[in-house]
Structures are given as C-alpha cells and as structure tokens.
Design a protein around this motif. Sequence first.
Motif: not given
Length: 158
Positions: A4-5, A12-14, A30-31, A56-59
């Motif tokens: 969840v962006c 900032w991503v969850r 995880y934030h 995963v957030a970078c992808q």
Amino acid sequence: MYIVCHDRNNLWVRVIEFDISNQGIAGGQYHVHLRNRTCDCGRFDALRYPCAYATVACQNLRLDPMSYVDDVYKIEYMYNVWRHVFPPVPDERKWPSVSLAPFKLLPDRELCRKPKGQPYSSRIRNNMDIRETTNQPKLCGWCRNPGHTSRSCPNRNE
C-alpha cells in the motif's frame, strides 16, 4: 506480500505480509520509508542493505533496489580500503621500550582453568530436594534400606 503506497513523493510504503500457515510463516505489517532508509523490521536500518520489504517496495515503485545498498558493500569501496600502502613492521629489536610499571597485570579469572576434582553444581535446589522430615534416615541407593550407603551395601553382590 501486498503493498500500500502511502506517499509516493516521500517514498513511504506499507508492506503487508500474508500468513503462510503450512510453512510456519506468520505475516505482519511493515512500514518502509525508502528516503530515510528505514523499515519496521530493523534489518534495513542495521545492515544498511535493503531487506525483503524494502526490495518489494522498490519493485512496486519501479526503483532500483541496488541504489539503496550502502557504499561499504560495493567493490569500489573495498578497493579504496586496500589502496593505501601499509608500512612493513620493523624488527622487534627496533621497537620502542614500554614500561609496564604503573600497570598491574592480573589474570582474568574467567579464562583460568577450573581446578581438578568434583565439579561445582550449578543446580538450583527447590522444595522437591528437601526431605519432608529432617529426622528421616538416608536410604541406600541400591537396596533402599536405611543404615548404610550403596558403596557398603551388603545386598550389592547378590
């Protein structure tokens, strides 16, 4: 994992990790804050290397996770460490003399060998170890009769 962006500008991503019960993996939330290089799991902060949640957030944000790897992990950094010339160690006879007079050299008790003999017991005794009555005589470990020990038991040879 589900992403969840929250703030695309500040990165900032969850990240929500699902439970996988047959593999024993418990999920969680995880934030990840890519701009500050932090994650709730603590690995990204401590290792200065992207954890699985940061990757995963970078992808998801279409960013290169290798850009978040600290310089100490890069080969150029290692070459810079060994680039300097180390002077050779001089002969021991040319070393400056050092006076140890103000220091008292005491051995470390933890590094000393244990004395020979019966080892010390580290067992913590509780109520189960105390006999119910103090006037109850000790019993032989072999025949369970009072009055003698298992070493001097008359029934031992039978």
